[in-house]
Design a protein around this motif. Sequence first.
Motif, PDB file in Angstrom:
ATOM      1  N   ASP A 269      85.791  29.913  48.272  1.00  0.00           N
ATOM      2  CA  ASP A 269      85.041  29.093  49.211  1.00  0.00           C
ATOM      3  C   ASP A 269      85.284  27.624  48.866  1.00  0.00           C
ATOM      4  N   ASN A 270      85.917  26.889  49.782  1.00  0.00           N
ATOM      5  CA  ASN A 270      86.202  25.476  49.526  1.00  0.00           C
ATOM      6  C   ASN A 270      85.100  24.553  50.046  1.00  0.00           C
ATOM      7  N   GLY A 271      83.971  25.119  50.458  1.00  0.00           N
ATOM      8  CA  GLY A 271      82.861  24.319  50.939  1.00  0.00           C
ATOM      9  C   GLY A 271      82.755  24.272  52.446  1.00  0.00           C
ATOM     10  N   THR A 272      83.873  24.473  53.119  1.00  0.00           N
ATOM     11  CA  THR A 272      83.883  24.443  54.585  1.00  0.00           C
ATOM     12  C   THR A 272      84.166  25.821  55.154  1.00  0.00           C
ATOM     13  N   TRP A 273      85.149  26.508  54.601  1.00  0.00           N
ATOM     14  CA  TRP A 273      85.470  27.866  55.028  1.00  0.00           C
ATOM     15  C   TRP A 273      86.031  28.625  53.837  1.00  0.00           C
ATOM     16  N   THR A 274      86.185  29.914  54.006  1.00  0.00           N
ATOM     17  CA  THR A 274      86.687  30.768  52.930  1.00  0.00           C
ATOM     18  C   THR A 274      88.201  30.817  52.974  1.00  0.00           C
ATOM     19  N   GLN A 275      88.831  30.497  51.841  1.00  0.00           N
ATOM     20  CA  GLN A 275      90.289  30.585  51.727  1.00  0.00           C
ATOM     21  C   GLN A 275      90.661  31.920  51.107  1.00  0.00           C
ATOM     22  N   LEU A 276      91.703  32.521  51.609  1.00  0.00           N
ATOM     23  CA  LEU A 276      92.193  33.805  51.105  1.00  0.00           C
ATOM     24  C   LEU A 276      93.483  33.545  50.336  1.00  0.00           C
ATOM     25  N   TRP A 277      93.436  33.741  49.040  1.00  0.00           N
ATOM     26  CA  TRP A 277      94.558  33.398  48.164  1.00  0.00           C
ATOM     27  C   TRP A 277      95.326  34.645  47.741  1.00  0.00           C
ATOM     28  N   LEU A 278      96.646  34.505  47.716  1.00  0.00           N
ATOM     29  CA  LEU A 278      97.530  35.525  47.151  1.00  0.00           C
ATOM     30  C   LEU A 278      98.437  34.790  46.164  1.00  0.00           C
ATOM     31  N   ILE A 279      98.333  35.116  44.890  1.00  0.00           N
ATOM     32  CA  ILE A 279      99.015  34.381  43.831  1.00  0.00           C
ATOM     33  C   ILE A 279     100.178  35.218  43.302  1.00  0.00           C
ATOM     34  N   THR A 280     101.377  34.649  43.320  1.00  0.00           N
ATOM     35  CA  THR A 280     102.587  35.358  42.897  1.00  0.00           C
ATOM     36  C   THR A 280     103.411  34.475  41.971  1.00  0.00           C
ATOM     37  N   ASP A 281     104.502  35.023  41.471  1.00  0.00           N
ATOM     38  CA  ASP A 281     105.452  34.237  40.681  1.00  0.00           C
ATOM     39  C   ASP A 281     106.013  33.099  41.522  1.00  0.00           C
ATOM     40  N   TYR A 282     106.340  32.012  40.843  1.00  0.00           N
ATOM     41  CA  TYR A 282     106.918  30.849  41.528  1.00  0.00           C
ATOM     42  C   TYR A 282     108.412  30.792  41.228  1.00  0.00           C
ATOM     43  N   HIS A 283     109.232  30.580  42.256  1.00  0.00           N
ATOM     44  CA  HIS A 283     110.691  30.457  42.103  1.00  0.00           C
ATOM     45  C   HIS A 283     111.112  29.124  42.705  1.00  0.00           C
ATOM     46  N   GLU A 284     111.575  28.240  41.850  1.00  0.00           N
ATOM     47  CA  GLU A 284     111.840  26.869  42.274  1.00  0.00           C
ATOM     48  C   GLU A 284     112.985  26.751  43.275  1.00  0.00           C
ATOM     49  N   ASN A 285     113.860  27.749  43.348  1.00  0.00           N
ATOM     50  CA  ASN A 285     114.953  27.705  44.332  1.00  0.00           C
ATOM     51  C   ASN A 285     114.465  27.978  45.750  1.00  0.00           C
ATOM     52  N   GLY A 286     113.243  28.440  45.880  1.00  0.00           N
ATOM     53  CA  GLY A 286     112.695  28.689  47.205  1.00  0.00           C
ATOM     54  C   GLY A 286     113.241  29.949  47.842  1.00  0.00           C
ATOM     55  N   SER A 287     113.156  29.992  49.147  1.00  0.00           N
ATOM     56  CA  SER A 287     113.609  31.180  49.873  1.00  0.00           C
ATOM     57  C   SER A 287     115.127  31.199  49.987  1.00  0.00           C
ATOM     58  N   LEU A 288     115.671  32.370  50.278  1.00  0.00           N
ATOM     59  CA  LEU A 288     117.115  32.504  50.489  1.00  0.00           C
ATOM     60  C   LEU A 288     117.554  31.679  51.693  1.00  0.00           C
ATOM     61  N   PHE A 289     116.689  31.552  52.685  1.00  0.00           N
ATOM     62  CA  PHE A 289     116.992  30.714  53.851  1.00  0.00           C
ATOM     63  C   PHE A 289     117.185  29.255  53.430  1.00  0.00           C
ATOM     64  N   ALA A 417     136.146  29.601  50.128  1.00  0.00           N
ATOM     65  CA  ALA A 417     136.694  28.247  49.973  1.00  0.00           C
ATOM     66  C   ALA A 417     136.336  27.363  51.150  1.00  0.00           C
ATOM     67  N   MET A 418     136.239  27.933  52.339  1.00  0.00           N
ATOM     68  CA  MET A 418     135.879  27.167  53.551  1.00  0.00           C
ATOM     69  C   MET A 418     134.679  27.833  54.227  1.00  0.00           C
ATOM     70  N   PRO A 419     133.509  27.660  53.632  1.00  0.00           N
ATOM     71  CA  PRO A 419     132.320  28.339  54.184  1.00  0.00           C
ATOM     72  C   PRO A 419     131.926  27.780  55.535  1.00  0.00           C
ATOM     73  N   ASP A 420     131.281  28.615  56.321  1.00  0.00           N
ATOM     74  CA  ASP A 420     130.776  28.195  57.630  1.00  0.00           C
ATOM     75  C   ASP A 420     129.408  27.545  57.469  1.00  0.00           C
ATOM     76  N   GLU A 421     129.048  26.764  58.445  1.00  0.00           N
ATOM     77  CA  GLU A 421     127.711  26.178  58.462  1.00  0.00           C
ATOM     78  C   GLU A 421     126.678  27.286  58.602  1.00  0.00           C
ATOM     79  N   TYR A 422     125.542  27.081  57.929  1.00  0.00           N
ATOM     80  CA  TYR A 422     124.527  28.139  58.013  1.00  0.00           C
ATOM     81  C   TYR A 422     124.030  28.288  59.449  1.00  0.00           C
ATOM     82  N   GLN A 423     123.964  29.517  59.883  1.00  0.00           N
ATOM     83  CA  GLN A 423     123.408  29.847  61.197  1.00  0.00           C
ATOM     84  C   GLN A 423     122.655  31.163  61.080  1.00  0.00           C
TER      85      GLN A 423
END
Length: 501
Positions: A269-289, A417-423
Amino acid sequence: MFLSNNVNMNNYHGRKWFLLLIFAVYRKLDPVDGLKCYCDTTGPSCQNETCETDGFCFASTTLKAGVKKFEYRCWHQESIFPPGDRPIWCREGEHAGIFCCATDLCNRAFVPESTPTAAAWQVVPWIIGLMVLGVCGAISFWWAKRSRKLTKRGSGHLFVVDDSLCETRHPILGTATIRDMIELTTSGSGSGLPLLVQRSIARQIQLADIIGKGRFGEVWRGRWRGENVAVKIFSSREECSWFREAEIYQTVMLRHENILGFIAADNKDNGTWTQLWLITDYHENGSLFDFLTARTIDSNTLVKMALSVATGLSHLHMDIVGTKGKPAIAHRDLKTKNILVKTNLTCVIGDLGLAVRHNVGSDSVDVPSTNRVGTKRYMAPEVLDETMDTRQFDPYKRSDVYSFGLVVWEMARRCGAMPDEYQPPYYDCVPPDPALEDMRRVVCVERRRPSVPNRWHSDPILSSISKVMKECWYQNPAARLTALRIKKTLANIGSGDYIKM
């Protein structure tokens, strides 16, 4: 003469006192002439609801055909029998429904004990008591139902406990890291921290910065005792998705190096509404996207990444039989945004909010009750045209394999050697935010698949990878490879055995 006068005078005074005594008794027992009473009749004798009498003020109640009738009027001396006496029915205790009195307007306040008003006042406390009990019962039922929904008790579910219990029963919180705590307390077989510890750790996390947004809410980088963690904060509208994902992550035997590591779940409860937290490992490289958008990869990294995703998917799909066995799980929303890149450039599969489980005993599918659906761009043909048998579990696994083939295609485009732009898949066939009808037309009607560049044919690894992905996105679901077969094939490609064949 003098004596005679004294006697007469004494007799006179005696008679006088006797008459006064009779008059006093008469005033006590009998009515007063000109007494004003309240009346409820019409006529010359009742003016402005008032009448005058030389008798008594009278009030009564009678019951006729189940309806109580009240009367208020004057009772004149001429109607009293015997004359000069008090009527027998006016004597106290004789008749509960009749009342006589001899003071002005004294009958106005008469309310017989048997009237509905008196009965109502007797019943009102009971009615109020029952209403209070009913309201309390309804609130208790609602709260118990909500508590069971948010914090189910039992194996594989969340517990809500007092923080003091965590401090006394789990002293390992002293200087232990998250990984130490998980390994010490679960032996690696479960998922996440001990259920009684989860809430204690969640309360100690400081949010640092936001690292992503989605339809469910936001993802933040948090700090706990010097360690980075990922905090997925669901909006209150996504309560079912939050609970479902936490429930799936806590499936026994789910923990795997290629499945996103679950730490804890909590509602704050942050005082205004209820926050629903899901806590997991952190990976600094982010998503594969994010990773593929910003960087290119070589052939070895392509195989390593693809193999790690296939390994994680194979573990999800696997049904581990035993007392503490793991049910088979299908992801249903596999895409590059739901895959995270570790520091060693292997991948982990996350976002299990849409996952379904296979109930072996009843051979049924445990489908989440959320209204969310998978990402349209990654939906298999049978999902798009709604021909998939949702009562069976295998079709869900085959749908995951189709999505995996598209993920590998995205990775392969950024390799060489000549990768395509991400799409994204089907970027040249549908709009940036395609509708179901757009995808149905391209995938089901025209039966098109992402194009394979010519340069892949000259690269042995890319050529081998392209064969695997094509076998993943067959129109016929039964013809597609299984996750375990993909894992073995990619392992052979990495070792060079598949290329030699």
